[in-house]
Design an enzyme around this catalytic site. Sequence first.
Site, PDB file in Angstrom:
ATOM      1  N   ILE A 138       7.265 137.734-107.404  1.00 47.84           N
ATOM      2  CA  ILE A 138       7.461 138.216-108.776  1.00 47.84           C
ATOM      3  C   ILE A 138       6.278 139.105-109.155  1.00 47.84           C
ATOM      4  O   ILE A 138       5.134 138.657-109.104  1.00 47.84           O
ATOM      5  CB  ILE A 138       7.559 137.037-109.772  1.00 47.84           C
ATOM      6  CG1 ILE A 138       8.621 136.031-109.319  1.00 47.84           C
ATOM      7  CG2 ILE A 138       7.869 137.544-111.166  1.00 47.84           C
ATOM      8  CD1 ILE A 138       8.664 134.768-110.158  1.00 47.84           C
ATOM      9  N   LYS A 207      -3.019 129.201-110.476  1.00 44.89           N
ATOM     10  CA  LYS A 207      -2.258 130.376-110.892  1.00 44.89           C
ATOM     11  C   LYS A 207      -2.376 130.603-112.394  1.00 44.89           C
ATOM     12  O   LYS A 207      -2.505 131.751-112.851  1.00 44.89           O
ATOM     13  CB  LYS A 207      -0.796 130.203-110.481  1.00 44.89           C
ATOM     14  CG  LYS A 207      -0.595 130.100-108.977  1.00 44.89           C
ATOM     15  CD  LYS A 207       0.829 129.692-108.639  1.00 44.89           C
ATOM     16  CE  LYS A 207       1.015 129.507-107.140  1.00 44.89           C
ATOM     17  NZ  LYS A 207       2.362 128.990-106.810  1.00 44.89           N
TER      18      LYS A 207
END
Length: 429
Positions: A138, A207
Amino acid sequence: MTQPLRIGIAGLGTVGVGVVNLLTENRDLVAARAGRPIDIVAVNAKSRSKDRGADLSAYRWQDDAGEMAAANDIDVVVELIGGADGPAVSLARKTLAGGKGLVTANKAMVAHHGAELAELAEAHGLPLKYEAAVAGGIPVIKALGGGAAANEISSLFGILNGTSNYILSAMESNGAPFAHVLKAAQDLGYAETDPSFDIDGIDAAHKLAILASLAFGTQIAFDQVETRGIREIEAVDIERAAALGYRVRLVGEARLQDSRLLQRVHPVLVPLSHPLAKVTGSLNAVVADGNFVGRLTFEGAGAGAGPTASAVVADIIDIARGEQQPVFGVPAASLRAVSAGDHDAGTGRSYLRAAVADEPGVMADLTAILRDCGVSIESLIQHGQAADGGVFIAMITHETQHRCTAEAARKMTELKAVLSPPMRMDLLD
């Protein structure tokens, strides 16, 4: 003919081999989009003799990955070794200090050493790219750092770990206990032999810390991420959530609270109508709210050879084109230091589940605790038998301060009739 961009690849695991295969199969396409050929010059891994299912004979084998940082015939080093410290960060430092660009998929290294590496890259005028470190294929790093760069981001949240999402989705599908689904995920290769980083929320926290720095212009603060994984989730929680109109998801969220930055990774109840409720299996999703662009939603494969290799090669193409921007959206020296936010200072609805002894007066004791803590009940289910012989009680509270709900859960553990610590999860409204 335009000079090729020459790369060295350190690490030939699933992603490294995926990069080799992608650059081989799509060579002409990649060259056309990069404006120049991209040539693999050298590769490195722990074992030279291992069969990796790819032909590596055309590339120079480097027994020491650090030699790539000094090689005159390499322009960019691709670090796919992994790990927050050790060989990975050593190679990253040598690469940037040696005047070469760096591409990495290493979220742990970026979360722990990103600021240092960004300063080093910017001091030498070199690119440091890490799209593959967050959410696999993504392109959320490019979107936040580029497409949405003109916006003030008020919040971001998402499903950042495919393994945990796969486990929760499987528990929804078959009603199996957490331990059984985890074992099946390990057998299928979706979960590591030691799954701690995934199921305890650490991978998602790495993340989230990276995304928060990029979105809010703050220094990476991995040590400030409040992290709770999914080990405590039971099949009864999945069942009760569904009965109440929700699904359980492990969600990372970040937002500014005045001058503080709240960062949390925790299991939450997501309404069935919410986009994150529809993110199943090993997929990832990231949602960001900008003051002009509005809500942005990104969804796709968060891991795997193909998606992650795609993100790595996209970064290489950017370098081949000469595209370069500050590593975290603004110069590293401009990243603001912020204190950790306090989740319990906020308000919201919560889910509470407890296994209690099946005897008279228990509900009265529980509701008295809730009353004294200023928590009111919106809906309640009492059904099913716990493993220790008790019964499960699950409830949704009305909106109240999180610290009140936390205090109520703590006081419930003091009751003899409560057989195990209550499970508390926020509702994502």
